[in-house]
Enzyme design. Sequence first.
Site, PDB file in Angstrom:
ATOM      1  N   TYR A  13      -7.657  24.916  98.840  1.00 57.32           N
ATOM      2  CA  TYR A  13      -6.729  24.928  97.705  1.00 57.32           C
ATOM      3  C   TYR A  13      -7.434  24.602  96.382  1.00 57.32           C
ATOM      4  O   TYR A  13      -7.004  25.043  95.317  1.00 57.32           O
ATOM      5  CB  TYR A  13      -5.602  23.917  97.941  1.00 57.32           C
ATOM      6  CG  TYR A  13      -4.624  24.366  98.987  1.00 57.32           C
ATOM      7  CD1 TYR A  13      -3.549  25.189  98.660  1.00 57.32           C
ATOM      8  CD2 TYR A  13      -4.765  23.982 100.327  1.00 57.32           C
ATOM      9  CE1 TYR A  13      -2.646  25.614  99.616  1.00 57.32           C
ATOM     10  CE2 TYR A  13      -3.867  24.402 101.292  1.00 57.32           C
ATOM     11  CZ  TYR A  13      -2.807  25.216 100.937  1.00 57.32           C
ATOM     12  OH  TYR A  13      -1.916  25.640 101.899  1.00 57.32           O
ATOM     13  N   THR A  85     -11.048  15.322 102.441  1.00 58.18           N
ATOM     14  CA  THR A  85     -11.301  13.886 102.651  1.00 58.18           C
ATOM     15  C   THR A  85     -10.030  13.276 103.248  1.00 58.18           C
ATOM     16  O   THR A  85      -9.291  12.573 102.555  1.00 58.18           O
ATOM     17  CB  THR A  85     -11.656  13.189 101.318  1.00 58.18           C
ATOM     18  OG1 THR A  85     -10.768  13.659 100.299  1.00 58.18           O
ATOM     19  CG2 THR A  85     -13.087  13.439 100.903  1.00 58.18           C
ATOM     20  N   THR A 130     -11.428  14.046  96.489  1.00 63.44           N
ATOM     21  CA  THR A 130     -10.901  12.710  96.235  1.00 63.44           C
ATOM     22  C   THR A 130     -11.576  11.737  97.201  1.00 63.44           C
ATOM     23  O   THR A 130     -11.579  11.978  98.414  1.00 63.44           O
ATOM     24  CB  THR A 130      -9.378  12.697  96.452  1.00 63.44           C
ATOM     25  OG1 THR A 130      -8.821  13.740  95.665  1.00 63.44           O
ATOM     26  CG2 THR A 130      -8.779  11.360  96.060  1.00 63.44           C
ATOM     27  N   ARG A 163      -7.013  17.424  89.387  1.00 60.66           N
ATOM     28  CA  ARG A 163      -5.644  16.903  89.230  1.00 60.66           C
ATOM     29  C   ARG A 163      -4.616  18.008  89.148  1.00 60.66           C
ATOM     30  O   ARG A 163      -3.528  17.816  88.594  1.00 60.66           O
ATOM     31  CB  ARG A 163      -5.578  16.054  87.961  1.00 60.66           C
ATOM     32  CG  ARG A 163      -6.604  14.977  87.985  1.00 60.66           C
ATOM     33  CD  ARG A 163      -7.219  14.830  86.636  1.00 60.66           C
ATOM     34  NE  ARG A 163      -6.839  13.549  86.077  1.00 60.66           N
ATOM     35  CZ  ARG A 163      -7.050  13.207  84.810  1.00 60.66           C
ATOM     36  NH1 ARG A 163      -7.637  14.048  84.005  1.00 60.66           N
ATOM     37  NH2 ARG A 163      -6.673  12.035  84.380  1.00 60.66           N
ATOM     38  N   LYS A 215      -8.642   8.948  89.647  1.00 63.93           N
ATOM     39  CA  LYS A 215      -7.893   9.797  90.584  1.00 63.93           C
ATOM     40  C   LYS A 215      -7.072   8.937  91.562  1.00 63.93           C
ATOM     41  O   LYS A 215      -5.899   9.202  91.815  1.00 63.93           O
ATOM     42  CB  LYS A 215      -8.886  10.677  91.359  1.00 63.93           C
ATOM     43  CG  LYS A 215      -8.266  11.514  92.448  1.00 63.93           C
ATOM     44  CD  LYS A 215      -7.427  12.628  91.885  1.00 63.93           C
ATOM     45  CE  LYS A 215      -6.636  13.328  92.969  1.00 63.93           C
ATOM     46  NZ  LYS A 215      -5.723  14.326  92.445  1.00 63.93           N
ATOM     47  N   CYS A 269      -2.757  14.337  99.382  1.00 61.09           N
ATOM     48  CA  CYS A 269      -3.207  13.451  98.302  1.00 61.09           C
ATOM     49  C   CYS A 269      -2.459  12.125  98.314  1.00 61.09           C
ATOM     50  O   CYS A 269      -3.024  11.088  98.645  1.00 61.09           O
ATOM     51  CB  CYS A 269      -3.029  14.142  96.955  1.00 61.09           C
ATOM     52  SG  CYS A 269      -4.136  15.547  96.762  1.00 61.09           S
ATOM     53  N   LYS A 326       6.181  19.512  99.962  1.00 67.57           N
ATOM     54  CA  LYS A 326       6.900  19.513  98.690  1.00 67.57           C
ATOM     55  C   LYS A 326       7.447  20.917  98.435  1.00 67.57           C
ATOM     56  O   LYS A 326       7.086  21.865  99.150  1.00 67.57           O
ATOM     57  CB  LYS A 326       6.010  19.045  97.550  1.00 67.57           C
ATOM     58  CG  LYS A 326       4.770  19.887  97.338  1.00 67.57           C
ATOM     59  CD  LYS A 326       3.965  19.294  96.227  1.00 67.57           C
ATOM     60  CE  LYS A 326       4.040  20.199  95.028  1.00 67.57           C
ATOM     61  NZ  LYS A 326       3.418  19.681  93.846  1.00 67.57           N
TER      62      LYS A 326
HETATM   63  N1  LIG Z   1      -4.926  20.409  97.363  1.00 67.28           N
HETATM   64  C1  LIG Z   1      -4.709  19.706  96.267  1.00 67.28           C
HETATM   65  O1  LIG Z   1      -3.705  19.871  95.610  1.00 67.28           O
HETATM   66  C2  LIG Z   1      -5.709  18.691  95.784  1.00 67.28           C
HETATM   67  C3  LIG Z   1      -5.540  18.150  94.500  1.00 67.28           C
HETATM   68  C4  LIG Z   1      -6.484  17.251  94.037  1.00 67.28           C
HETATM   69  C5  LIG Z   1      -7.553  16.887  94.846  1.00 67.28           C
HETATM   70  N2  LIG Z   1      -7.695  17.406  96.096  1.00 67.28           N
HETATM   71  C6  LIG Z   1      -8.827  16.993  96.879  1.00 67.28           C
HETATM   72  O2  LIG Z   1      -9.771  18.069  96.912  1.00 67.28           O
HETATM   73  C7  LIG Z   1     -10.465  18.062  98.172  1.00 67.28           C
HETATM   74  C8  LIG Z   1     -10.300  19.415  98.843  1.00 67.28           C
HETATM   75  O3  LIG Z   1      -8.916  19.602  99.090  1.00 67.28           O
HETATM   76  P1  LIG Z   1      -8.308  21.008  99.486  1.00 67.28           P
HETATM   77  O4  LIG Z   1      -6.836  20.857  99.378  1.00 67.28           O
HETATM   78  O5  LIG Z   1      -8.976  22.100  98.728  1.00 67.28           O
HETATM   79  O6  LIG Z   1      -8.750  21.097 101.019  1.00 67.28           O
HETATM   80  P2  LIG Z   1      -8.624  22.362 102.002  1.00 67.28           P
HETATM   81  O7  LIG Z   1      -8.516  21.816 103.356  1.00 67.28           O
HETATM   82  O8  LIG Z   1      -7.600  23.316 101.470  1.00 67.28           O
HETATM   83  O9  LIG Z   1     -10.051  23.094 101.843  1.00 67.28           O
HETATM   84  C9  LIG Z   1     -11.228  22.513 102.165  1.00 67.28           C
HETATM   85  C10 LIG Z   1     -12.169  23.581 102.694  1.00 67.28           C
HETATM   86  O10 LIG Z   1     -13.438  22.952 102.923  1.00 67.28           O
HETATM   87  C11 LIG Z   1     -14.020  23.541 104.082  1.00 67.28           C
HETATM   88  N3  LIG Z   1     -15.066  22.645 104.576  1.00 67.28           N
HETATM   89  C12 LIG Z   1     -14.954  21.552 105.361  1.00 67.28           C
HETATM   90  N4  LIG Z   1     -16.169  20.985 105.547  1.00 67.28           N
HETATM   91  C13 LIG Z   1     -17.063  21.741 104.863  1.00 67.28           C
HETATM   92  C14 LIG Z   1     -18.457  21.680 104.669  1.00 67.28           C
HETATM   93  N5  LIG Z   1     -19.177  20.701 105.199  1.00 67.28           N
HETATM   94  N6  LIG Z   1     -19.053  22.631 103.926  1.00 67.28           N
HETATM   95  C15 LIG Z   1     -18.324  23.641 103.361  1.00 67.28           C
HETATM   96  N7  LIG Z   1     -16.977  23.741 103.513  1.00 67.28           N
HETATM   97  C16 LIG Z   1     -16.366  22.813 104.250  1.00 67.28           C
HETATM   98  C17 LIG Z   1     -12.850  23.733 105.017  1.00 67.28           C
HETATM   99  O11 LIG Z   1     -13.129  24.691 106.001  1.00 67.28           O
HETATM  100  C18 LIG Z   1     -11.750  24.182 104.039  1.00 67.28           C
HETATM  101  O12 LIG Z   1     -11.706  25.592 103.924  1.00 67.28           O
HETATM  102  C19 LIG Z   1      -9.879  16.889  98.976  1.00 67.28           C
HETATM  103  O13 LIG Z   1     -10.664  15.753  98.780  1.00 67.28           O
HETATM  104  C20 LIG Z   1      -8.521  16.682  98.330  1.00 67.28           C
HETATM  105  O14 LIG Z   1      -8.062  15.376  98.484  1.00 67.28           O
HETATM  106  C21 LIG Z   1      -6.803  18.321  96.574  1.00 67.28           C
END
Ligand SMILES: NC(=O)c1ccc[n+]([C@@H]2O[C@H](COP(=O)([O-])OP(=O)(O)OC[C@H]3O[C@@H](n4cnc5c(N)ncnc54)[C@H](O)[C@@H]3O)[C@@H](O)[C@H]2O)c1
Length: 435
Positions: A13, A85, A130, A163, A215, A269, A326
């Site tokens: 995402y 994470t 995060t 964010r 964050k 999150c 949500k």
């Molecule tokens: N989704 C949100 O709205 C949001 C908002 C702010 C912060 N974050 C933070 O951003 C980070 C990522 O969240 P997300 O929602 O994108 O996660 P996600 O699960 O949608 O995507 C993460 C991707 O990383 C890949 N991955 C896992 N280990 C890996 C590695 N070693 N090397 C390469 N790729 C790898 C997974 O296969 C997956 O496709 C998290 O720490 C999350 O807390 C997310």
Amino acid sequence: MNFQKICILGLGYIGLPTASTFATHGVNVVGVDINPHVIETLQGGSIHIHEPGLRGVVESALASGNLTISPKPEKADAFLIAVPTPFYEDKVGEYDGRKYRLADMRAVISATEAILPCLRKGNLVILESTSPPRTTVDLVKPILERSGLKAGIDFYLCYSPERVLPGQILRELIENARVVGGVTPESAKAGHALYATFVKGQIIETDATTAEMVKLMENTTRDVNIAIANEFSRLAEKFGVDVWEAISLANLHPRINILSPGPGVGGHCISVDPWFLVEAAPELTPLIYHARKVNDDQPYFVLGEVKRALGTLKDKKIAALGLAYKPDVDDLRESPAAEVIHLLQLEGAQVKAWEPFKPEAELKGIDMATDLNTAFKDADAILLLVKHTQFADFDPEDIATRTRARVAIDTVNAWNAEEWQKAGFRLVRLGVNKK
Ligand SMILES: NC(=O)c1ccc[n+]([C@@H]2O[C@H](COP(=O)([O-])OP(=O)(O)OC[C@H]3O[C@@H](n4cnc5c(N)ncnc54)[C@H](O)[C@@H]3O)[C@@H](O)[C@H]2O)c1
């Protein structure tokens, strides 16, 4: 500072919108993921997540040749880490009788290690995931320094929190203010220069640990504020009050902004990040800990609401609407709706769940309906768990023709009691016990 080529690790995402936005702004981007399904889908020109507008941006990024997809990082000018994470499902910490969740940093560790062979003098590495306080300096930096290069001297290292609001990611990625924390001021400047490629919001430089705390403080504040709204919903029922009315009246105060109660707090999150602070300093975080517990326990309160509406739940058929954490997103992670359904089933209810944003979802122990009518079939009650626009827009007269259920339970204040009653339903609303 010139960033011609960057590598983004993690194409979920956060990583995928970031990678495609850099690419459509002229940067050569290698998008890296370890999940073969993600690689195949993207290489095939499709996308694996639902986010408005994302498909078009990814398509043009791929078509321009600026975005390529790979299972491994390559040498580049900058590396961004946007991997998950979560917390461990099977491990907890304990302090003074309080059990807390532990951050699972394995993806950050393996992504950082994957960068190592590609790291060169003058590179920039940014952690966006995060993370608990001091992750950048205590976890990421020592791994990268195994290269023999020194962070802040030979390469730049930053933490920059994401964010964005799911559903609005592409716009917010560009417009939101961005905090860039460097392990040195020069690192923060380098990070600033990279994000300036497309960020139109303010870019603020600080140190890495402050950026991590920013964050965590943001999401923890929301969690604590939702917890108090959830407690208010319980109090309102005890005292014969409509919590939604009381909140809207309290919010007329110019310095009060009470958030909405609901079935709990989910997502990757807000239901996760406060634990990072509790784990980092359990002796300093009793409030954060208890807020988490209040929100994690809210599905039990919803269970009580359903019993209030239906009496015993044994063999009652319930159509549960919404599984996302949500409204109007397809993200089911840490969904409190799923927790509510499990609790209902433990009491003997037969639940059919309908999630229009992910009808094909496979959640352990949850019976998914293929469409709304299947969920409604033979239902004794309708239980609204997520305020998706399409559910909030239901016409109760129309719903009355599609189900034999005459009890509706609204946990998110989406439905108008008078309209539903007029259509022949008994509407039970979370946090409302007005005689
Ligand atoms: N989704 C949100 O709205 C949001 C908002 C702010 C912060 N974050 C933070 O951003 C980070 C990522 O969240 P997300 O929602 O994108 O996660 P996600 O699960 O949608 O995507 C993460 C991707 O990383 C890949 N991955 C896992 N280990 C890996 C590695 N070693 N090397 C390469 N790729 C790898 C997974 O296969 C997956 O496709 C998290 O720490 C999350 O807390 C997310």
